[in-house]
Design a protein around this motif. Structure first.
Motif, mmCIF file in Angstrom:
data_model
loop_
_atom_site.group_PDB
_atom_site.id
_atom_site.type_symbol
_atom_site.label_atom_id
_atom_site.label_comp_id
_atom_site.label_asym_id
_atom_site.label_seq_id
_atom_site.Cartn_x
_atom_site.Cartn_y
_atom_site.Cartn_z
ATOM 1 N N ASN A 1 -14.169 17.770 20.672
ATOM 2 C CA ASN A 1 -12.856 18.476 20.840
ATOM 3 C C ASN A 1 -13.192 20.125 20.432
ATOM 4 O O ASN A 1 -12.788 20.961 21.130
ATOM 5 C CB ASN A 1 -11.522 18.008 19.850
ATOM 6 C CG ASN A 1 -11.107 16.901 20.588
ATOM 7 O OD1 ASN A 1 -10.922 16.730 21.880
ATOM 8 N ND2 ASN A 1 -10.188 16.278 19.829
ATOM 9 N N SER A 2 -14.144 20.078 19.340
ATOM 10 C CA SER A 2 -14.403 21.551 18.928
ATOM 11 C C SER A 2 -15.476 22.126 19.771
ATOM 12 O O SER A 2 -15.213 23.494 20.195
ATOM 13 C CB SER A 2 -15.086 21.402 17.636
ATOM 14 O OG SER A 2 -15.622 22.718 16.889
ATOM 15 N N TYR B 1 -13.181 22.940 22.951
ATOM 16 C CA TYR B 1 -12.360 24.322 22.501
ATOM 17 C C TYR B 1 -12.930 25.458 22.682
ATOM 18 O O TYR B 1 -12.320 26.508 23.561
ATOM 19 C CB TYR B 1 -11.868 24.270 21.072
ATOM 20 C CG TYR B 1 -11.131 25.520 20.624
ATOM 21 C CD1 TYR B 1 -9.687 25.728 21.044
ATOM 22 C CD2 TYR B 1 -11.910 26.556 20.009
ATOM 23 C CE1 TYR B 1 -9.057 26.909 20.413
ATOM 24 C CE2 TYR B 1 -11.230 27.698 19.489
ATOM 25 C CZ TYR B 1 -9.960 28.015 19.719
ATOM 26 O OH TYR B 1 -9.404 29.046 19.598
ATOM 27 N N PRO C 1 -9.666 25.855 15.352
ATOM 28 C CA PRO C 1 -10.653 24.410 16.134
ATOM 29 C C PRO C 1 -11.227 23.625 14.782
ATOM 30 O O PRO C 1 -11.382 22.821 15.338
ATOM 31 C CB PRO C 1 -11.200 25.315 16.904
ATOM 32 C CG PRO C 1 -11.453 26.572 16.424
ATOM 33 C CD PRO C 1 -9.999 27.010 15.708
ATOM 34 N N LEU D 1 -4.225 26.820 24.655
ATOM 35 C CA LEU D 1 -5.421 27.073 23.535
ATOM 36 C C LEU D 1 -4.786 28.035 22.153
ATOM 37 O O LEU D 1 -5.205 27.487 21.211
ATOM 38 C CB LEU D 1 -6.289 27.705 24.181
ATOM 39 C CG LEU D 1 -7.244 27.027 25.136
ATOM 40 C CD1 LEU D 1 -8.368 27.978 25.877
ATOM 41 C CD2 LEU D 1 -7.886 25.813 24.726
ATOM 42 N N LYS E 1 -11.903 28.250 25.544
ATOM 43 C CA LYS E 1 -11.559 29.399 25.320
ATOM 44 C C LYS E 1 -12.572 30.674 26.073
ATOM 45 O O LYS E 1 -11.916 31.612 26.621
ATOM 46 C CB LYS E 1 -11.933 29.694 23.934
ATOM 47 C CG LYS E 1 -11.441 31.076 23.367
ATOM 48 C CD LYS E 1 -11.687 31.128 22.035
ATOM 49 C CE LYS E 1 -11.163 32.417 21.208
ATOM 50 N NZ LYS E 1 -9.802 32.700 21.209
ATOM 51 N N LEU F 1 -6.253 20.571 24.885
ATOM 52 C CA LEU F 1 -7.378 21.188 25.654
ATOM 53 C C LEU F 1 -7.259 20.486 27.080
ATOM 54 O O LEU F 1 -7.662 21.269 27.941
ATOM 55 C CB LEU F 1 -8.367 20.393 24.939
ATOM 56 C CG LEU F 1 -8.780 20.830 23.386
ATOM 57 C CD1 LEU F 1 -9.959 20.084 22.837
ATOM 58 C CD2 LEU F 1 -9.073 22.261 23.689
ATOM 59 N N ILE G 1 -3.288 26.103 19.225
ATOM 60 C CA ILE G 1 -4.180 25.503 18.317
ATOM 61 C C ILE G 1 -4.470 26.748 17.281
ATOM 62 O O ILE G 1 -5.327 27.526 17.649
ATOM 63 C CB ILE G 1 -5.654 24.863 18.982
ATOM 64 C CG1 ILE G 1 -5.113 24.209 20.198
ATOM 65 C CG2 ILE G 1 -6.429 24.300 18.056
ATOM 66 C CD1 ILE G 1 -6.273 23.521 21.138
#
Length: 490
Positions: A397-398, A401, A389, A383, A405, A364, A386
């Motif tokens: 972090n979620s 993400y 997610p 991205l 994105k 990230l 990963i």
């Protein structure tokens, strides 16, 4: 009457003996705008010796102090220079009241000191000075409507008034200040089209760039300003800074590096160390860590001001983290906590992260850096590394993400509904968190709807952005949401 006024302006160097913008003062001004303060002061001293009644000298001395404070952020210099202001205003008030420079010069001194005080959070005095400058310029505009310099200060003030938060608008109404962002920018742009104002074009380009970057989201205007500045960035520090910021906002990191690497020679000029910080950031966006470290350390070694100190150490901590150097990361985080001040968003964000020991997931963080540099495909590749997610145990972090994105897909001109859906996930998951991902997601959704002429939906999401508080970068994000509501209303 119009012809008579124009004649007075043309003959101002002789008719208005106490305000002479003569050839020497024009030369001095040009040196000041180029940050060549030593040469400018020599010319001002010569003028004082030969023409001690020329009040323009005081205006230009104030300009030197203002730029010194703005760029150097030296608090000791600021405190010492403050004592000069009242004497300068008194001296200007003893000048010829029939000169268009009489009220204009006083307004400029008030306005310059207002911005200097904002650097050190002296908000109450700054507010008074802004109001005073506004009233003086409005009066001067009525008395001398052909005096073009009025629009330089009024353009700036009308733009700022238009961006003041709604809850403070009653204060502005109380003192009679009016204006919109578009009105102010139009006034400044009109001066750029005026050949009579050519001497002031560098300053006006700098002011317009600053206002466009901070008050609007208009990439077309950014491109137009880059074209107007042209190669001027190589000769003028202020335009070098403006061009670098415009290039960065357009995702043109290679141009940003070119501009900053080709800044003017330092000899004879007041140093603009912040440009080293910007160059450190530009190399960081490319993950060129050695060059980035070089310029961050150069900035930290030379800059004696208050801002971006914490942020520079914060970025060095990022570099250490991405290099798996945990000990250096902790050491830099300690420097973040122990150094600098908390005046600006970047430093507050750095301090919060250092206090919590927070760094984003490496994928990230790299995606963010590539995105900020305009390397959108590289950001997407990070991205895409990963696979799921949901595997992130950390909600931060979620949320990040989905925000990243959306940002990357938006930059790559992806499907609009998918972009909105990603922003909505970031907003819904992060609305109760202190990170900026949720309010920024709402802002971006609002901007998408605004671009699609769906103004009703745009306002809904601008207001959702404004409904969240106590997050990183709040001031700037809220300012853009308020500007969005204003644009839609008009």
């Amino acid at each position: 009457m119009r012809i008579l006024t124009l004649l007075f302006l043309f003959l101002s160097t002789t008719v208005f003996a106490s305000f002479q913008m003569n050839e020497r003062m024009q030369q001095s001004y040009s040196h000041i705008i180029n940050l060549e303060f030593e040469v400018a002061n020599q010319l001002l001293s010569l003028e004082l010796n030969e023409n001690s009644e020329n009040r323009i000298v005081v205006l230009q001395q104030n300009y030197i102090d203002f730029l010194t404070i703005l760029i150097g952020e030296d608090e000791v210099f600021f405190e010492n220079a403050k004592d000069e202001k009242s004497d300068r205003i008194d001296f200007l008030q003893e000048g010829d009241e029939n000169s268009p420079y009489y009220l204009y010069a006083q307004a400029e001194v008030h306005l310059q000191w207002a911005f200097a005080r904002l650097k050190f959070e002296e908000y109450l005095t700054a507010a008074y000075e802004i109001q005073k400058a506004y009233s003086l310029l409005e009066e001067n505009q009525e008395l001398f409507p052909e005096f073009k310099l009025n629009k330089k200060g009024l353009g700036l003030l009308h733009t700022l008034v238009g961006a003041i938060p709604e809850k403070y608008q009653w204060v502005i109404s109380l003192v009679g200040m009016e204006g919109t962002v578009q009105q102010g920018l139009s006034e400044l742009k009109s001066l750029l089209a005026n050949k009579e104002m050519e001497m002031y074009h560098q300053e006006i380009l700098f002011l317009t760039s600053f206002l466009q970057l901070n008050m609007t989201n208009n990439e077309v205007a950014y491109e137009q300003l880059l074209t107007k500045i042209g190669e001027g960035y190589a000769d003028n520090y202020l335009l070098n800074f403006a061009t670098a910021r415009l290039a960065h906002s357009l995702g043109k990191n290679e141009l940003c590096i070119k501009v900053l690497e080709n800044r003017p020679e330092i000899k004879g000029k007041y140093p603009f160390h912040y440009l080293d910080y910007l160059l450190g950031m530009s190399y960081l966006y490319k993950l060129e860590f050695k060059k980035s470290e070089l310029y961050f350390n150069q900035f930290l070694a030379n800059f004696k001001g208050n801002n971006y100190i914490k942020s520079a150490y914060h970025k060095l901590a990022w570099i250490a983290f991405l290099n798996n150097d945990i000990n250096s990361k902790q050491s830099y985080f300690k420097s973040v906590r122990d150094s600098g001040y908390l005046y600006i968003d970047e430093d507050r964000k750095a301090n919060n992260d250092a206090r919590k020991g927070v760094v984003s997931h490496p994928y990230l963080l790299k995606a963010r850096l590539f995105y900020d540099g305009g390397y959108y495909t590289k950001a997407k590749n990070e991205l895409d590394s990963i696979s799921d997610p949901k595997l992130f145990s950390d909600t931060n972090n979620s949320v990040e993400y989905w925000y990243r994105k959306a940002r990357v897909n938006q930059a790559l001109k992806g499907d609009k509904q998918q972009i909105i859906d990603s922003y909505l996930k970031a907003f819904e998951k992060g609305a109760s968190m202190s990170t900026y991902f949720a309010p920024m997601s709402a802002l971006q959704i609002g901007l998408i709807y605004e671009k699609n002429k769906d103004f009703k939906s745009a306002v809904i999401y601008f207001e959702k952005c404004l409904s969240i508080s106590d997050f990183d970068y709040q001031r700037g994000i809220h300012q853009k949401a308020k500007a969005g509501i204003e644009r839609v209303a008009n």
